[in-house]
Design a protein around this motif. Structure first.
Motif, short mmCIF file in Angstrom:
data_model
loop_
_atom_site.label_atom_id
_atom_site.label_comp_id
_atom_site.label_asym_id
_atom_site.label_seq_id
_atom_site.Cartn_x
_atom_site.Cartn_y
_atom_site.Cartn_z
N UNK A 78 -2.38 33.94 29.68
CA UNK A 78 -3.44 32.97 29.46
C UNK A 78 -4.81 33.59 29.26
N UNK A 79 -5.51 33.11 28.25
CA UNK A 79 -6.95 33.28 28.19
C UNK A 79 -7.54 32.31 29.21
N UNK A 80 -8.46 32.80 30.03
CA UNK A 80 -9.01 31.98 31.10
C UNK A 80 -10.46 31.61 30.81
N UNK A 81 -10.83 30.43 31.22
CA UNK A 81 -12.20 29.99 30.98
C UNK A 81 -12.73 29.14 32.11
N UNK A 82 -14.04 29.03 32.14
CA UNK A 82 -14.73 28.13 33.05
C UNK A 82 -15.51 27.12 32.20
N UNK A 83 -15.44 25.88 32.64
CA UNK A 83 -16.18 24.79 32.01
C UNK A 83 -16.93 24.04 33.12
N UNK A 84 -17.90 23.24 32.73
CA UNK A 84 -18.60 22.44 33.73
C UNK A 84 -18.95 21.08 33.17
#
Length: 116
Positions: free
Chosen positions: A32-38
Motif C-alpha cells: 500500500x501507498x499510505x497517506x494522511x488526509x484531514x
C-alpha cells in the motif's frame, strides 16, 4: 482489505507538536501507498501527505511543507505523521488511508485540535 487504526490526536496549543500513528493489520502493508488526509468541520476531506510503498518518496500539500513529516515502518506496519509548529487551521479529524490501484481503505480518524 487492510484495517487501519489511527492514534495520537489531541488538544494542543499553537506551536506545539503531535505525532499521529496509523497501524495496519495483516502482513501485506508493503502493498500500500499510505497517506494522511484531514477534514475540518463543514469542509471536505483534503489530502495532507503520502508516502510510497518503500518510503523513498513523499508528497505534501503546500500548507504543511516544512512542518509535517510522513514516515513509515514496514516492519511494524505503521505510518506516522509528525506535526510540528501546529496552527489553529490544522484543526481537523485526521484519517490515514491505504491505497492500491484497485481500492482505498480508511481508518476511523483521530481528532487534532489546535488552540490559539
Amino acid at each position: 482489505q487492510v484495517q487501519l487504526t489511527e492514534s495520537g490526536g489531541g488538544l494542543v496549543q499553537a506551536g506545539d507538536s503531535l505525532r499521529l500513528s496509523c497501524a495496519g493489520s495483516g502482513r501485506t502493508f508493503t502493498r500500500y501507498t499510505m497517506g494522511w488526509f484531514r477534514q475540518a468541520p463543514g469542509k471536505e476531506r483534503d489530502f495532507v501527505a503520502s508516502i510510497s510503498r518503500s518510503g523513498s518518496m513523499t508528497y505534501y500539500v503546500d500548507s504543511v511543507k516544512g512542518r509535517f513529516t510522513i514516515s513509515r515502518d514496514n516492519n511494524k506496519s505503521t505510518v506516522y505523521l509528525q506535526m510540528n509548529s501546529l496552527k489553529p487551521e490544522d484543526t481537523a479529524v485526521y484519517y490515514c488511508a491505504a491505497t492500491t490501484y484497485a481500492s482505498t481503505s480508511w481508518g476511523q480518524g483521530t481528532q487534532v485540535t489546535v488552540s490559539s
